[in-house]
Design a protein around this motif. Structure first.
Motif, short mmCIF file in Angstrom:
data_model
loop_
_atom_site.label_atom_id
_atom_site.label_comp_id
_atom_site.label_asym_id
_atom_site.label_seq_id
_atom_site.Cartn_x
_atom_site.Cartn_y
_atom_site.Cartn_z
N ALA A 40 1.07 -1.23 -0.10
CA ALA A 40 -0.11 -0.09 -0.06
C ALA A 40 0.92 1.25 0.22
CB ALA A 40 -0.87 -0.14 1.36
N ARG A 41 1.81 1.14 0.54
CA ARG A 41 2.76 3.14 0.64
C ARG A 41 3.41 2.55 -0.48
NH1 ARG A 41 0.97 0.83 4.71
NH2 ARG A 41 -0.60 3.26 3.52
N MET A 42 3.76 1.35 -1.03
CA MET A 42 4.59 1.44 -2.42
C MET A 42 3.35 2.34 -3.56
SD MET A 42 7.05 -1.49 -3.07
CE MET A 42 8.43 -1.82 -1.53
N GLU A 43 1.70 1.86 -3.33
CA GLU A 43 0.96 1.79 -4.46
C GLU A 43 1.07 2.99 -4.23
OE1 GLU A 43 -3.43 1.01 -4.72
OE2 GLU A 43 -1.79 -1.10 -5.25
N ARG A 44 -0.24 3.86 -3.38
CA ARG A 44 0.20 5.12 -3.12
C ARG A 44 0.95 6.23 -2.77
NH1 ARG A 44 -3.82 3.50 2.16
NH2 ARG A 44 -4.84 1.91 1.02
N ARG A 45 2.76 6.19 -3.06
CA ARG A 45 3.63 6.71 -3.15
C ARG A 45 3.61 7.05 -2.32
NH1 ARG A 45 3.66 8.67 -9.44
NH2 ARG A 45 4.45 5.83 -9.98
N GLU A 46 3.56 6.90 -0.97
CA GLU A 46 3.39 7.51 0.21
C GLU A 46 4.57 6.85 1.20
OE1 GLU A 46 -1.34 6.97 1.35
OE2 GLU A 46 0.25 5.79 2.43
N SER A 47 5.69 6.28 0.34
CA SER A 47 7.23 6.33 1.47
C SER A 47 7.83 5.32 0.06
CB SER A 47 7.31 4.89 2.13
OG SER A 47 6.98 3.80 1.78
N VAL A 48 9.04 5.55 0.50
CA VAL A 48 10.67 5.27 -0.58
C VAL A 48 11.57 4.36 0.36
CG1 VAL A 48 12.47 6.47 -1.76
CG2 VAL A 48 10.39 7.68 -1.29
N ALA A 49 11.16 2.98 -0.06
CA ALA A 49 11.77 2.28 0.90
C ALA A 49 13.61 1.44 -0.11
CB ALA A 49 11.62 0.79 0.67
N PHE A 50 14.64 1.67 0.88
CA PHE A 50 16.12 1.08 -0.37
C PHE A 50 16.42 -0.22 0.08
CE2 PHE A 50 15.74 5.93 -0.82
CZ PHE A 50 16.06 5.90 -2.18
N MET A 51 16.88 -0.64 -0.54
CA MET A 51 17.26 -2.67 0.57
C MET A 51 18.64 -2.36 -0.10
SD MET A 51 14.35 -4.75 -2.32
CE MET A 51 15.11 -6.25 -1.74
N ALA A 52 18.72 -2.93 0.96
CA ALA A 52 20.76 -3.98 0.52
C ALA A 52 20.82 -5.10 0.13
CB ALA A 52 21.22 -3.80 1.44
N LEU A 53 21.80 -5.83 -0.76
CA LEU A 53 21.47 -6.70 -1.34
C LEU A 53 23.19 -7.36 -1.30
CD1 LEU A 53 19.08 -5.42 -3.68
CD2 LEU A 53 18.76 -7.49 -3.61
N GLU A 54 23.47 -8.58 -0.98
CA GLU A 54 24.92 -9.13 -0.70
C GLU A 54 24.43 -10.65 -1.90
OE1 GLU A 54 26.36 -9.37 2.89
OE2 GLU A 54 26.77 -6.99 3.05
N ALA A 55 24.85 -10.85 -2.54
CA ALA A 55 25.31 -11.50 -3.35
C ALA A 55 24.05 -12.18 -3.89
CB ALA A 55 26.09 -12.97 -2.43
N GLY A 56 23.07 -11.06 -3.97
CA GLY A 56 21.63 -10.48 -4.77
C GLY A 56 20.84 -11.48 -3.69
N HIS A 57 21.22 -11.15 -2.34
CA HIS A 57 20.17 -11.77 -1.41
C HIS A 57 19.87 -10.25 -0.76
CE1 HIS A 57 21.40 -15.60 -1.84
NE2 HIS A 57 20.68 -15.94 -1.73
N ALA A 58 18.75 -9.93 0.08
CA ALA A 58 18.33 -9.38 0.26
C ALA A 58 18.75 -9.10 2.15
CB ALA A 58 16.76 -8.59 0.68
N VAL A 59 19.65 -8.31 1.94
CA VAL A 59 20.28 -8.00 3.49
C VAL A 59 19.96 -7.36 4.99
CG1 VAL A 59 22.22 -9.91 3.02
CG2 VAL A 59 22.52 -6.95 2.89
N GLY A 60 18.39 -6.21 4.10
CA GLY A 60 18.82 -5.76 5.18
C GLY A 60 17.83 -4.18 4.11
N PHE A 61 16.91 -3.06 4.56
CA PHE A 61 16.21 -1.90 4.37
C PHE A 61 16.19 -0.88 4.87
CE2 PHE A 61 12.73 -3.33 6.69
CZ PHE A 61 12.16 -2.85 7.41
N VAL A 62 15.56 0.56 4.24
CA VAL A 62 15.16 1.32 5.48
C VAL A 62 14.08 2.50 4.59
CG1 VAL A 62 16.83 2.92 2.87
CG2 VAL A 62 16.77 4.27 6.32
N GLN A 63 13.20 2.56 5.39
CA GLN A 63 11.94 3.52 4.56
C GLN A 63 11.89 4.74 4.50
OE1 GLN A 63 8.16 1.85 3.92
NE2 GLN A 63 7.96 1.13 5.06
N LEU A 64 11.81 5.77 3.93
CA LEU A 64 11.20 7.02 4.87
C LEU A 64 10.14 7.54 4.42
CD1 LEU A 64 14.51 8.22 2.52
CD2 LEU A 64 14.16 8.17 5.10
N TYR A 65 9.12 8.41 5.08
CA TYR A 65 8.06 9.40 4.30
C TYR A 65 8.07 10.56 4.53
CZ TYR A 65 6.07 4.58 6.71
OH TYR A 65 5.74 3.39 6.66
#
Length: 149
Positions: A40-65
């Motif tokens: 819902a946050r992505m669809e409504r553009r209510e937040s921005v999230a960034f993902m960290a990947l190591e060897a193609g695997h997600a290892v973390g994220f940050v979300q901004l409002y």
């Protein structure tokens, strides 16, 4: 390590981390709720999230409002969520995610970022302070729960 903006196609990797993040702050696991909330946050553009990947695997994220300061008459962002998988901690993932958040806020013309973290989350507090964040003492924060008892 790769850090990139999370897209709706990333929900299968992002939502489980978001669920673990919520568990870290005392919430029961609810994978469906985590996924629906992020979608819902992505669809409504209510937040921005960034993902960290190591060897193609997600290892973390940050979300901004996005937000605004009426007093300053400026755009701001709230760094609301930062999570790094336990086995990826202390390796620069958190630092990289915060840097991505700062770069995004600058590019959007924001005057600043703010965040909250748990009083007992000493590791996060040390990270933020090492990165130049300063504890704010100008205002008291209050909350009012609107959830039914």
């Amino acid at each position: 390590m790769e850090i990139r903006r999370a897209l709706p196609a990333d929900l299968p990797a992002l939502a489980p981390m978001f669920d673990r993040y919520r568990q870290f702050y005392g919430r029961a696991s609810d994978p469906e709720r985590a996924s629906a909330f992020l979608a819902a946050r992505m669809e409504r553009r209510e937040s921005v999230a960034f993902m960290a990947l190591e060897a193609g695997h997600a290892v973390g994220f940050v979300q901004l409002y996005p937000g605004f300061s009426s007093v300053g008459a400026v755009r701001t962002f709230v760094l609301n969520d930062l999570y790094v998988e336990p086995d990826a901690r202390r390796g620069g993932v958190g630092r990289g995610l915060v840097a991505a958040a700062i770069a995004h806020a600058r590019a959007a013309g924001a005057a600043g970022l703010s965040l909250q973290t748990g009083i007992g989350n000493q590791a996060a507090q040390r990270l933020y302070e090492r990165l130049g964040w300063r504890r704010q003492m100008d205002f008291l924060e209050y909350g009012l729960s609107l959830a039914e008892p």
